[in-house]
Design a protein around this motif. Structure first.
Motif, PDB file in Angstrom:
ATOM      1  N   LYS A  96       0.807  -1.223   0.000  1.00 50.07           N
ATOM      2  CA  LYS A  96       0.000   0.000   0.000  1.00 50.07           C
ATOM      3  C   LYS A  96       0.840   1.273   0.000  1.00 50.07           C
ATOM      4  O   LYS A  96       0.683   2.132  -0.860  1.00 50.07           O
ATOM      5  N   GLU A  97       1.737   1.396   0.977  1.00 47.34           N
ATOM      6  CA  GLU A  97       2.542   2.608   1.096  1.00 47.34           C
ATOM      7  C   GLU A  97       4.019   2.251   1.029  1.00 47.34           C
ATOM      8  O   GLU A  97       4.474   1.343   1.722  1.00 47.34           O
ATOM      9  N   PRO A  98       4.789   2.929   0.178  1.00 50.86           N
ATOM     10  CA  PRO A  98       6.203   2.579  -0.006  1.00 50.86           C
ATOM     11  C   PRO A  98       7.029   2.802   1.253  1.00 50.86           C
ATOM     12  O   PRO A  98       6.614   3.504   2.175  1.00 50.86           O
ATOM     13  N   SER A 150      10.607  -5.906  -9.195  1.00 55.16           N
ATOM     14  CA  SER A 150       9.281  -5.841  -8.587  1.00 55.16           C
ATOM     15  C   SER A 150       9.357  -5.352  -7.142  1.00 55.16           C
ATOM     16  O   SER A 150       8.561  -4.510  -6.713  1.00 55.16           O
ATOM     17  N   LEU A 151      10.322  -5.875  -6.396  1.00 52.62           N
ATOM     18  CA  LEU A 151      10.481  -5.444  -5.007  1.00 52.62           C
ATOM     19  C   LEU A 151      10.848  -3.964  -4.943  1.00 52.62           C
ATOM     20  O   LEU A 151      10.328  -3.222  -4.102  1.00 52.62           O
ATOM     21  N   ALA A 152      11.704  -3.530  -5.844  1.00 54.01           N
ATOM     22  CA  ALA A 152      12.072  -2.110  -5.872  1.00 54.01           C
ATOM     23  C   ALA A 152      10.857  -1.233  -6.137  1.00 54.01           C
ATOM     24  O   ALA A 152      10.712  -0.152  -5.544  1.00 54.01           O
ATOM     25  N   SER A 153       9.972  -1.674  -7.010  1.00 54.58           N
ATOM     26  CA  SER A 153       8.782  -0.878  -7.332  1.00 54.58           C
ATOM     27  C   SER A 153       7.839  -0.788  -6.141  1.00 54.58           C
ATOM     28  O   SER A 153       7.089   0.188  -6.015  1.00 54.58           O
ATOM     29  N   GLU A 154       7.860  -1.785  -5.253  1.00 49.08           N
ATOM     30  CA  GLU A 154       7.030  -1.728  -4.047  1.00 49.08           C
ATOM     31  C   GLU A 154       7.691  -0.879  -2.964  1.00 49.08           C
ATOM     32  O   GLU A 154       7.014  -0.125  -2.256  1.00 49.08           O
ATOM     33  N   ILE A 155       8.992  -1.002  -2.814  1.00 44.97           N
ATOM     34  CA  ILE A 155       9.708  -0.216  -1.808  1.00 44.97           C
ATOM     35  C   ILE A 155       9.659   1.276  -2.137  1.00 44.97           C
ATOM     36  O   ILE A 155       9.461   2.120  -1.262  1.00 44.97           O
ATOM     37  N   ARG A 156       9.814   1.607  -3.398  1.00 43.08           N
ATOM     38  CA  ARG A 156       9.820   3.014  -3.826  1.00 43.08           C
ATOM     39  C   ARG A 156       8.415   3.526  -4.119  1.00 43.08           C
ATOM     40  O   ARG A 156       8.147   4.731  -4.034  1.00 43.08           O
ATOM     41  N   GLY A 157       7.497   2.607  -4.448  1.00 39.64           N
ATOM     42  CA  GLY A 157       6.166   2.971  -4.926  1.00 39.64           C
ATOM     43  C   GLY A 157       6.170   2.916  -6.438  1.00 39.64           C
ATOM     44  O   GLY A 157       7.041   3.525  -7.080  1.00 39.64           O
ATOM     45  N   MET A 158       5.220   2.190  -7.010  1.00 37.23           N
ATOM     46  CA  MET A 158       5.246   1.933  -8.449  1.00 37.23           C
ATOM     47  C   MET A 158       5.294   3.218  -9.277  1.00 37.23           C
ATOM     48  O   MET A 158       6.125   3.374 -10.172  1.00 37.23           O
ATOM     49  N   SER A 159       4.396   4.157  -8.990  1.00 33.12           N
ATOM     50  CA  SER A 159       4.337   5.380  -9.796  1.00 33.12           C
ATOM     51  C   SER A 159       5.635   6.167  -9.718  1.00 33.12           C
ATOM     52  O   SER A 159       6.187   6.611 -10.741  1.00 33.12           O
ATOM     53  N   ASP A 160       6.150   6.346  -8.510  1.00 31.43           N
ATOM     54  CA  ASP A 160       7.384   7.107  -8.345  1.00 31.43           C
ATOM     55  C   ASP A 160       8.566   6.386  -8.979  1.00 31.43           C
ATOM     56  O   ASP A 160       9.463   7.028  -9.552  1.00 31.43           O
TER      57      ASP A 160
END
Length: 351
Positions: A96-98, A150-160
């Motif tokens: 939900k939140e990075p 994929s993990l990076a996109s969750e840690i940073r937030g997909m949009s960002d």
């Protein structure tokens, strides 16, 4: 029809490039196991290693599939790295939140110990219990959750994270984040093997052509998956590699990572995928989990499974299964049809 070998024997022969008695079958069914267990809250179920293991074992006893993938979704490693994860009552957990607000925060991240983070420890418990119960008869994949991209996109937030890629202003920090995520995945994947799993796996779907360009894939995702697979293979570990969507434009790179299994879905070009994989890796998939397995008829499943077998099985190197995780609403009779298709049409002595 009697079986001439165990599921474990059948799958190991397939991975060795040989021809067993028939094509093995995988069920990517962690959501179905919650239903089989009568779970009133998926949120509780996916944090209970004993319940997840019992669900996997019950499913195997019911369906008799060859390959089991033990997991609780796509957010376990993200949660372990500080991402706020929502556990839903009727679906898999979601990030939900990075964990970080800027690429400048990458160096504040710490690689989690999978034995000390509750969600990871429960997943490991589930794998260990499944291995203890049926690991001498079926092939067990302890899923390593998400791949580096994929993990990076969750840690940073997909949009960002997508903006970071598009701007291209801090490539070295993007790679630093991906390095960190590779280290996280490596440690957890080793822990899955330490439970006795025969193989581990990653999903890295945000790096596929449905989300980013093949150029970005080759620049950012591929090098980190390649190193991850190389490092694990150096430890004697088998790895399965999954990307949802039409992976055809990058299928040769996916194969060249050296992954033991490359998972493809219904959008991939089956003939091109077979040509890329032949003699190099084992393909797994590609029957549509939602449109066919969850919402089709047994005849629909049989037809699609037979088509996949006819294209992907010749010469070996193929495991029949859904192209991604099965919805919990998938009818039992459709699963029976998938397995029956392998027994009817996947026998190499008839090819």
């Amino acid at each position: 029809m009697s079986e001439s070998m165990t599921s474990l024997e059948r799958t190991l022969l397939t991975l060795d490039g040989k021809l067993p008695d028939r094509v093995p079958v995988d069920l990517h069914n962690f959501q179905m196991t919650a239903r089989l267990m009568g779970a009133t809250s998926f949120a509780d179920f996916y944090r209970d290693g004993d319940a997840m293991a019992e669900g996997q074992i019950k499913a195997w006893e019911r369906f008799g599939h060859d390959v089991l993938i033990v997991e609780n979704g796509t957010a376990a490693l993200a949660e372990a790295c500080g991402v706020h994860v929502i556990y839903q009552d009727d679906a898999a957990p979601v990030a939900k939140e990075p964990a970080i607000k800027s690429l400048d925060d990458v160096d504040s991240l710490e690689v989690p110990d999978p034995y000390k983070v509750p969600v990871l420890a429960e997943n490991l418990k589930a794998t260990r219990r499944v291995v203890e119960a049926i690991g001498d008869r079926a092939f067990i994949i302890g899923r390593g959750d998400q791949g580096p991209f994929s993990l990076a996109s969750e840690i940073r937030g997909m949009s960002d994270f997508m903006v970071d890629l598009a701007l291209g202003e801090q490539p070295e920090k993007i790679h630093r984040l991906l390095d960190f995520c590779r280290e996280v995945a490596y440690r957890y994947m080793l822990a899955q093997i330490e439970q006795g799993a025969h193989c581990t796996s990653i999903g890295d779907s945000p790096s596929g052509p449905d989300v980013i360009s093949p150029r970005f894939y080759r620049e950012y995702a591929y090098p980190h998956v390649k190193r991850l697979v190389d490092d694990l293979k150096a430890q004697g570990v088998r790895v399965a590699y999954h990307i949802c969507g039409n992976s055809t434009p990058i299928i040769e790179e996916m194969v060249s990572t050296g992954a033991t299994i490359v998972e493809i879905d219904q959008k991939a070009d089956l003939r091109l995928s077979k040509a890329a994989a032949q003699g190099k890796t084992t393909l797994l998939g590609p029957v549509d989990p939602s449109g066919v397995l969850a919402n089709g008829t047994p005849d629909d499943v049989m037809a699609k499974a037979r088509e996949a077998i006819e294209i992907l099985a010749p010469g070996g190197g193929f495991i029949l299964g859904p192209g991604c995780a099965l919805p919990d609403t998938t009818p039992d009779e459709n699963i029976d049809a998938l397995i029956d298709a392998a027994k009817r049409y996947g026998r190499y002595d008839r090819r």
